[in-house]
Design a protein around this motif. Structure first.
Motif, PDB file in Angstrom:
ATOM      1  N   SER A   1       0.864  -1.193   0.000  1.00  0.00           N
ATOM      2  CA  SER A   1       0.000   0.000   0.000  1.00  0.00           C
ATOM      3  C   SER A   1       0.897   1.239   0.000  1.00  0.00           C
ATOM      4  O   SER A   1       0.753   2.123   0.823  1.00  0.00           O
ATOM      5  N   GLY A   2       1.856   1.264  -0.915  1.00  0.00           N
ATOM      6  CA  GLY A   2       2.842   2.335  -0.942  1.00  0.00           C
ATOM      7  C   GLY A   2       4.212   1.789  -0.576  1.00  0.00           C
ATOM      8  O   GLY A   2       4.426   0.571  -0.460  1.00  0.00           O
ATOM      9  N   ALA A   3       5.171   2.690  -0.376  1.00  0.00           N
ATOM     10  CA  ALA A   3       6.549   2.269  -0.101  1.00  0.00           C
ATOM     11  C   ALA A   3       6.655   1.504   1.219  1.00  0.00           C
ATOM     12  O   ALA A   3       7.440   0.564   1.342  1.00  0.00           O
ATOM     13  N   TRP A   4       5.841   1.908   2.210  1.00  0.00           N
ATOM     14  CA  TRP A   4       5.943   1.300   3.548  1.00  0.00           C
ATOM     15  C   TRP A   4       4.734   0.431   3.827  1.00  0.00           C
ATOM     16  O   TRP A   4       3.595   0.850   3.619  1.00  0.00           O
ATOM     17  N   TYR A   5       4.984  -0.777   4.287  1.00  0.00           N
ATOM     18  CA  TYR A   5       3.911  -1.718   4.587  1.00  0.00           C
ATOM     19  C   TYR A   5       4.374  -2.644   5.707  1.00  0.00           C
ATOM     20  O   TYR A   5       5.584  -2.799   5.954  1.00  0.00           O
TER      21      TYR A   5
ATOM     22  N   PHE B   1      11.350  -0.691  13.226  1.00  0.00           N
ATOM     23  CA  PHE B   1      12.032  -1.120  14.448  1.00  0.00           C
ATOM     24  C   PHE B   1      13.454  -1.586  14.116  1.00  0.00           C
ATOM     25  O   PHE B   1      13.663  -2.300  13.138  1.00  0.00           O
ATOM     26  N   PHE B   2      14.390  -1.181  14.954  1.00  0.00           N
ATOM     27  CA  PHE B   2      15.795  -1.587  14.816  1.00  0.00           C
ATOM     28  C   PHE B   2      16.275  -2.192  16.125  1.00  0.00           C
ATOM     29  O   PHE B   2      15.917  -1.709  17.201  1.00  0.00           O
ATOM     30  N   GLN B   3      17.099  -3.223  16.028  1.00  0.00           N
ATOM     31  CA  GLN B   3      17.762  -3.784  17.206  1.00  0.00           C
ATOM     32  C   GLN B   3      19.098  -3.087  17.406  1.00  0.00           C
ATOM     33  O   GLN B   3      19.894  -2.989  16.486  1.00  0.00           O
ATOM     34  N   ARG B   4      19.334  -2.599  18.621  1.00  0.00           N
ATOM     35  CA  ARG B   4      20.611  -1.986  18.972  1.00  0.00           C
ATOM     36  C   ARG B   4      21.642  -3.079  19.272  1.00  0.00           C
ATOM     37  O   ARG B   4      21.280  -4.223  19.567  1.00  0.00           O
ATOM     38  N   PRO B   5      22.925  -2.729  19.225  1.00  0.00           N
ATOM     39  CA  PRO B   5      23.962  -3.711  19.600  1.00  0.00           C
ATOM     40  C   PRO B   5      23.765  -4.294  20.997  1.00  0.00           C
ATOM     41  O   PRO B   5      24.156  -5.430  21.254  1.00  0.00           O
ATOM     42  N   ASP B   6      23.146  -3.517  21.907  1.00  0.00           N
ATOM     43  CA  ASP B   6      22.934  -4.037  23.265  1.00  0.00           C
ATOM     44  C   ASP B   6      21.657  -4.874  23.376  1.00  0.00           C
ATOM     45  O   ASP B   6      21.280  -5.305  24.467  1.00  0.00           O
ATOM     46  N   GLY B   7      20.983  -5.125  22.248  1.00  0.00           N
ATOM     47  CA  GLY B   7      19.773  -5.941  22.247  1.00  0.00           C
ATOM     48  C   GLY B   7      18.489  -5.159  22.420  1.00  0.00           C
ATOM     49  O   GLY B   7      17.401  -5.709  22.237  1.00  0.00           O
ATOM     50  N   SER B   8      18.577  -3.889  22.777  1.00  0.00           N
ATOM     51  CA  SER B   8      17.374  -3.069  22.933  1.00  0.00           C
ATOM     52  C   SER B   8      16.763  -2.762  21.569  1.00  0.00           C
ATOM     53  O   SER B   8      17.417  -2.895  20.530  1.00  0.00           O
ATOM     54  N   ILE B   9      15.497  -2.345  21.576  1.00  0.00           N
ATOM     55  CA  ILE B   9      14.760  -2.047  20.346  1.00  0.00           C
ATOM     56  C   ILE B   9      14.479  -0.547  20.274  1.00  0.00           C
ATOM     57  O   ILE B   9      14.051   0.054  21.261  1.00  0.00           O
ATOM     58  N   LYS B  10      14.711   0.027  19.123  1.00  0.00           N
ATOM     59  CA  LYS B  10      14.417   1.446  18.898  1.00  0.00           C
ATOM     60  C   LYS B  10      13.510   1.546  17.675  1.00  0.00           C
ATOM     61  O   LYS B  10      13.715   0.848  16.680  1.00  0.00           O
ATOM     62  N   LYS B  11      12.485   2.397  17.754  1.00  0.00           N
ATOM     63  CA  LYS B  11      11.565   2.525  16.615  1.00  0.00           C
ATOM     64  C   LYS B  11      11.555   3.964  16.103  1.00  0.00           C
ATOM     65  O   LYS B  11      11.775   4.920  16.856  1.00  0.00           O
ATOM     66  N   TYR B  12      11.282   4.100  14.803  1.00  0.00           N
ATOM     67  CA  TYR B  12      11.284   5.405  14.139  1.00  0.00           C
ATOM     68  C   TYR B  12      10.101   5.480  13.179  1.00  0.00           C
ATOM     69  O   TYR B  12       9.703   4.463  12.578  1.00  0.00           O
ATOM     70  N   LEU B  13       9.601   6.678  12.994  1.00  0.00           N
ATOM     71  CA  LEU B  13       8.651   6.915  11.914  1.00  0.00           C
ATOM     72  C   LEU B  13       9.376   6.732  10.584  1.00  0.00           C
ATOM     73  O   LEU B  13      10.513   7.178  10.431  1.00  0.00           O
ATOM     74  N   PRO B  14       8.755   6.079   9.602  1.00  0.00           N
ATOM     75  CA  PRO B  14       9.432   5.882   8.319  1.00  0.00           C
ATOM     76  C   PRO B  14       9.954   7.188   7.707  1.00  0.00           C
ATOM     77  O   PRO B  14      11.040   7.210   7.106  1.00  0.00           O
TER      78      PRO B  14
ATOM     79  N   ARG C   1      11.266   9.671   9.071  1.00  0.00           N
ATOM     80  CA  ARG C   1      12.477  10.188   9.718  1.00  0.00           C
ATOM     81  C   ARG C   1      13.744   9.465   9.266  1.00  0.00           C
ATOM     82  O   ARG C   1      14.849   9.961   9.501  1.00  0.00           O
ATOM     83  N   LEU C   2      13.598   8.314   8.643  1.00  0.00           N
ATOM     84  CA  LEU C   2      14.760   7.479   8.359  1.00  0.00           C
ATOM     85  C   LEU C   2      15.628   8.058   7.246  1.00  0.00           C
ATOM     86  O   LEU C   2      15.122   8.699   6.320  1.00  0.00           O
ATOM     87  N   PRO C   3      16.940   7.810   7.310  1.00  0.00           N
ATOM     88  CA  PRO C   3      17.789   8.109   6.157  1.00  0.00           C
ATOM     89  C   PRO C   3      17.430   7.179   5.006  1.00  0.00           C
ATOM     90  O   PRO C   3      16.549   6.315   5.143  1.00  0.00           O
ATOM     91  N   GLN C   4      18.084   7.329   3.879  1.00  0.00           N
ATOM     92  CA  GLN C   4      17.760   6.525   2.701  1.00  0.00           C
ATOM     93  C   GLN C   4      17.843   5.035   3.033  1.00  0.00           C
ATOM     94  O   GLN C   4      18.796   4.566   3.648  1.00  0.00           O
ATOM     95  N   CYS C   5      16.805   4.291   2.610  1.00  0.00           N
ATOM     96  CA  CYS C   5      16.726   2.849   2.874  1.00  0.00           C
ATOM     97  C   CYS C   5      16.364   2.117   1.592  1.00  0.00           C
ATOM     98  O   CYS C   5      15.894   2.719   0.626  1.00  0.00           O
ATOM     99  N   GLU C   6      16.554   0.778   1.620  1.00  0.00           N
ATOM    100  CA  GLU C   6      16.058  -0.061   0.535  1.00  0.00           C
ATOM    101  C   GLU C   6      15.497  -1.350   1.121  1.00  0.00           C
ATOM    102  O   GLU C   6      15.905  -1.790   2.199  1.00  0.00           O
ATOM    103  N   THR C   7      14.540  -1.961   0.406  1.00  0.00           N
ATOM    104  CA  THR C   7      13.992  -3.242   0.823  1.00  0.00           C
ATOM    105  C   THR C   7      15.104  -4.291   0.832  1.00  0.00           C
ATOM    106  O   THR C   7      16.005  -4.258  -0.009  1.00  0.00           O
ATOM    107  N   VAL C   8      15.029  -5.244   1.786  1.00  0.00           N
ATOM    108  CA  VAL C   8      16.156  -6.165   1.953  1.00  0.00           C
ATOM    109  C   VAL C   8      15.695  -7.614   2.136  1.00  0.00           C
ATOM    110  O   VAL C   8      16.180  -8.327   2.999  1.00  0.00           O
TER     111      VAL C   8
END
Length: 544
Positions: free
Chosen positions: A410-414, A449-462, A464-471
């Motif tokens: 439904s667009g770039a983010w789903y 959602f991203f996993q930090r090196p210490d195992g914690s989880i951080k979330k961001y609005l799409p 706000r993110l720097p350039q990304c690609e599907t993986v």
């Protein structure tokens, strides 16, 4: 000046810029421009410098833009450096020179302690007729200020370094301040997990275990990356506070970054590099780990016994690393459960492997469980564009999953979109190579959602993110520092310069349990016979 297909617009513009300032007759400027474009282009392809023949050297020196005695501080720096038969951009000559100078000072410092042998016996056992390479690595690391521990998958690099830290803390008059680092967030998470497991198993008292850190940082975060700047907060003027820095996955670290790291060490600090010298060199310039293991044999120990990596996958990796193309191909033909060619449809197979991950999302599993499910399988490609590339497979897998009603485009983010960050953003603490998953948060809002090196989880609005690609697929280069239970390695239909034995070895060794390949025999055989050969002067600097 005619632009040659070999060179980028930046290479041509840089050559034009220097030609306008060169003290050369007009008839000689095209030859000078060709050399400038060549060094610029080769640097962008990972080389520190280019080889120059004797006939070209007088032309370069006559330009007024090339230094042949860059150590002379009375002469203002010039854009290019000619050293022996090598032509550098000045910045990369400086990185090489500075690194060699700093490490030369470090390797002159050595240490000894009468208690060392007893401590090595405690952690590694007494010496035997068959060399215990982990024990040898520990002895070198304790006695030297700088040490490289290299070895393939499962040879116990992390196990060894945890025991080294215990020995060093036992011998220290005051507890050492230790930093653990890796080039990427994924590699940092893997190191942190391994440190925790190995520390718990140490035959040491609680005080020694407590003195060994578990938190692992990325190198950029350790050095203090500055937004929109190639410089870091920590340098020779404001050094890091640590007595010892340990860097895992050092094969991924480029010349500029390792030079800046060594420059930021405080006087009398120690440095230990861990990595597999047979893996791909860094994406950026240099082949630092391979160069240093070659130049500094007395500071290097290679672990040679694998404790968890064996069977057909290891046999294939060894054959590729040894350049035995026909033997490697035969292994793929032998029908091993853990290793072989993929005969199913590439896209159908890749999409099917995502069902477990997407089912975890549908079931409302915790974010860390969803990450674990996603990391069980990965498609690795040699190329970013073209047929059977990252772009091609990501698009086709998305379309297949949409047709199977596994995702809703439904667009770039789903929901369920996995993404890789392509640009460093220190302000958000997100770096090139970090992987995030697009999911609904507890309020039903679409977040990444991203996993930090210490195992914690951080979330961001799409947004706000720097350039990304599907993986759903990533390049083998981007997979360094990662491990997956199952890997699908996809090679292009035609041989290209990217396809080398180092690329194949790196891709194969990302798999813990199963690896499948999509390739033609001729392409595979030629790739195994093709070796990375980066042009650098680092080894020669140590010899000098």
């Amino acid at each position: 000046m005619m632009e040659q297909p070999l060179y980028s617009r930046l290479d041509v513009a840089f050559a034009d810029f220097l030609c306008q300032r060169a003290t050369l007759p007009a008839s000689q400027k095209p030859a000078f421009a060709a050399l400038v474009m060549a060094v610029s282009s080769q640097q962008n392809q990972g080389h520190n410098c280019i080889a120059i023949d004797a006939d070209s050297q007088p032309l370069l020196l006559a330009s007024g833009l090339v230094m042949d005695n860059p150590d002379n501080l009375d002469v203002p720096p010039l854009p290019l450096v000619l050293e022996a038969n090598r032509l550098y951009l000045h910045r990369y000559w400086f990185y090489e020179q500075r690194l060699a100078q700093q490490l030369t000072v470090m390797i002159k410092r050595d240490f000894d302690d009468a208690r060392l042998e007893d401590l090595l016996d405690n952690y590694f056992g007494k010496p035997e007729q068959i060399t215990n390479w982990q024990r040898e690595a520990a002895k070198v690391a304790v006695k030297q200020a700088f040490c490289i521990i290299t070895g393939g998958p499962g040879t116990g690099k992390t196990t060894t370094v945890v025991k080294i830290l215990a020995v060093l803390q036992t011998l220290a008059e005051q507890p050492l301040h230790i930093a653990l680092a890796a080039p990427t967030g994924k590699a940092a998470m893997r190191l942190q997990e391994a440190i925790g497991i190995n520390k718990a198993a140490l035959p040491a008292d609680a005080a020694i275990k407590a003195s060994i850190p578990e938190a692992v940082s990325t190198l950029h975060r350790l050095l203090g990356a500055k937004p929109q700047s190639p410089y870091f907060r920590h340098d020779s003027q404001q050094p890091l506070p640590y007595d010892l820095v340990v860097v895992d996955e050092a094969s991924m670290v480029d010349l500029a970054l390792i030079s800046k790291l060594v420059d930021a060490l405080k006087p009398n600090a120690r440095l230990i590099l861990l990595g597999d010298k047979d893996q791909l060199a860094s994406v950026e310039s240099g082949a630092v780990l391979a160069d240093l293991t070659s130049a500094l044999a007395k500071q290097t120990v290679e672990l040679q016994v694998s404790y968890r990596f064996g069977g057909a996958i290891k046999a294939l990796a060894v054959a590729i690393n040894d350049g035995q193309a026909e033997h490697a191909w035969q292994i793929l033909q032998d029908g091993h459960a853990a290793c072989g060619l993929l005969f199913d449809d590439l896209i159908a197979y890749s999409a099917e492997q995502q069902w477990t991950y997407l089912a975890e999302i549908k079931a409302g599993a915790a974010v860390d469980a969803i990450f674990r499910a996603f990391n069980r399988f990965q498609v690795l490609c040699a190329n970013r564009q073209g047929g059977r590339s990252v772009a091609d497979i990501n698009y086709r897998v998305e379309q297949a999953l949409q047709a199977q009603h596994r995702i809703q485009l439904s667009g770039a983010w789903y929901v369920g979109r996995p993404v890789m960050v392509l640009q460093n953003n220190p302000a958000l603490q997100l770096y090139n190579g970090d992987i995030g998953l697009c999911l609904l948060d507890e309020l039903g809002k679409l977040m990444v959602f991203f996993q930090r090196p210490d195992g914690s989880i951080k979330k961001y609005l799409p947004a706000r993110l720097p350039q990304c690609e599907t993986v759903f697929a990533m390049t083998i280069h981007k997979s360094q520092g990662s491990e997956f239970e199952k890997v699908l390695l996809v090679l292009p239909e035609q041989l290209n310069p990217v396809l080398t034995k180092e690329l194949l070895y790196t891709g194969i060794t990302r798999a813990k349990k199963v690896v499948r390949l999509v390739t033609e025999e001729a392409v595979f055989l030629q790739a195994v016979k093709q070796k990375v050969a980066r042009v650098t002067g680092l080894v020669e600097k140590f010899q000098a």
